[in-house]
Design an enzyme around this catalytic site. Sequence first.
Site, PDB file in Angstrom:
ATOM      1  N   TYR A 156       0.869  -1.177   0.000  1.00  0.00           N
ATOM      2  CA  TYR A 156       0.000   0.000   0.000  1.00  0.00           C
ATOM      3  C   TYR A 156       0.907   1.228   0.000  1.00  0.00           C
ATOM      4  O   TYR A 156       1.417   1.665   1.026  1.00  0.00           O
ATOM      5  CB  TYR A 156      -0.919   0.002   1.214  1.00  0.00           C
ATOM      6  N   ASP A 195      -2.139  -1.428  -4.025  1.00  0.00           N
ATOM      7  CA  ASP A 195      -2.469  -0.051  -4.386  1.00  0.00           C
ATOM      8  C   ASP A 195      -1.162   0.743  -4.383  1.00  0.00           C
ATOM      9  O   ASP A 195      -0.650   1.116  -3.325  1.00  0.00           O
ATOM     10  CB  ASP A 195      -3.469   0.510  -3.375  1.00  0.00           C
TER      11      ASP A 195
END
Length: 618
Positions: A156, A195
């Site tokens: 992330y 992400d």
Amino acid sequence: MVRITTWNVNGIRNPFGYQPWRENRTFTYMFDVLEADIVIMQELKIQRKDLRDDMVLVNGWDCYFSLPKHKKGYSGVGIYTRQSVCAPIRAEEGLLGVLCSPGSSAPYRELPEDQCIGGYPTASQIEDLGVDPAVLDAEGRCMVLEFPAFVLFGVYSPANSNGQRDDFRYGFICALDARIRNLEKMGKRVVLTGDLNVSREPIDTARAEEAMREEGLTFDDYQNAPNRRIFNQLLEHGKVPGERDEGREKPVLWDICREFHPTREGMYTHWEQKINARPGNFGSRIDYVLCSISMKTWFEESNIQEGLMGSDHCPVYAKMKDVVQVNGEDVHTLDIMNPPWMFKEGNRLMDYNPTKHLRPLSGKLIPEFDKRRSIKDMFTKKPKPSNTESDFDVPSNTTSATLSVPVIESQLLNEPSTQNSFPSQFTVSMSPSMSPDKRRSTSSVMSRPAKRAKSNLGATGTGKGQQSLKGFFSAKPPKVVPENEPEEIPQATDTAAASPFSTAPDATVPPPTPPPDPSADPSADPSPSAPPTPDTTHYLYPIDAQQTKASWTQIFSKRPPPRCEGHNEPCISLQTKKPGANNGRSFWICPRPIGPSGQKERGTQWRCGTFIWGSDVR
């Protein structure tokens, strides 16, 4: 085949507020709907103390978490692996290897080569990052699992927070680039998921060309944004203007989803919730499943799942083939997704054993969950005690006395017990060496009436005393009223009796004032059809209830929102967060979602240009 799915869930429990997860709020059901064998979640927004049984003890799955060490409700990455398909051989947390394995004081980077994943950035590479290594790995942004087939990264990456953390964001992606390239040099294959908070090129962002024109940027300027430039240098077919940076001359990763859909537009994975951009597909592609270039023939399918709701992101998956080529030989995928002794030619040789195959970083080995009993065990019946056990409490100084109580329950219920007699089955044996005082004491105890065995009436809920759980849910028998006995009728209560001004039951209550006699008043209407007018002078509050309710409702009800000009629909209220004079002010805008153009439109189904400050609403 093995299916890998990555999803930024924006809170680990957030998807359960949406369909189809709302009906069955379990992670097992979620993973079955995703049809995934490895699930990588980002932005869990929890700390270790927030972990619950349903998150960790998922039947048939292992889990690994990298959670923030300091900040609450922030970041967090989790990886779930299906036990019947794959089992990692190593698990680590962080990019730089400066964190320690559970139960160890040595960082990962200082462990022997056969006990760590490796590929950690060198001292000079860490120095070039410009970020404190301990801080970079302490935010719970990276979880790493190693399988014999490849090293899996769940990442992330930091977002662009209005330029406030540009240095940290740049240092993170540089550390990721260095770690992946170092692993490639070691001969290990890599799968990077998560992400990454960076779009690859204009096709991956809605209205990117128009935004570039408005800002006066060229294509090269757009591609040369620091994070985008480093990211594209990692990718095969990545567009990098000019010469590549030193040390990044060779691409090492393959963008699986884009390579399967090279010209597809609108393939976005994230939409801004504040402007309700998802219905109009005004978004960007910042979630990826990437693999080493040497593995690009291993995958047969990859796509986004934009129809699955539950977050401001959508899942992205990549599906591996059943048989792949490794060093020119055909190998079954299951053989290289598990330890070498577990599968051969796709057939299981050894059953999965959590005590042997769990890595130290597994969530199931956290002390709060280790050796936790299943909830089903709490409701299973315990074995009945043997007949030699007694219900009586015998003092510790009478250890030589043995009590045998094979008494049938019906005998205890039906036979009257006397003070000096016991059932014939009740025997007491005492040691000959027992003193006379102890014998008399024991005899006096045994001469007391025997305890009544617990009746089965409590199981049906009709017995007195403590009942079983079943008794609370069984229907109560109807009340039988004898024929010669009138049924009891509850006394009617009037409004005055329920009033706080009512008197006690034994107090003298004055009789109500009788209605006035029409014959005593010469002005009264003598017509018998006219109803008598009730006298309300004896009431304390002669107020109309409906009128009172309407008055209070008008005072406390919310003010109706203004309507938008384009569609005459109730507006929605938002609040400004930009620094400046209007920071914190509320305003009203059209409730409809933003269109594909990202602009307010007139005469269309998308958001119109209505804008009203909250202070201007009358």
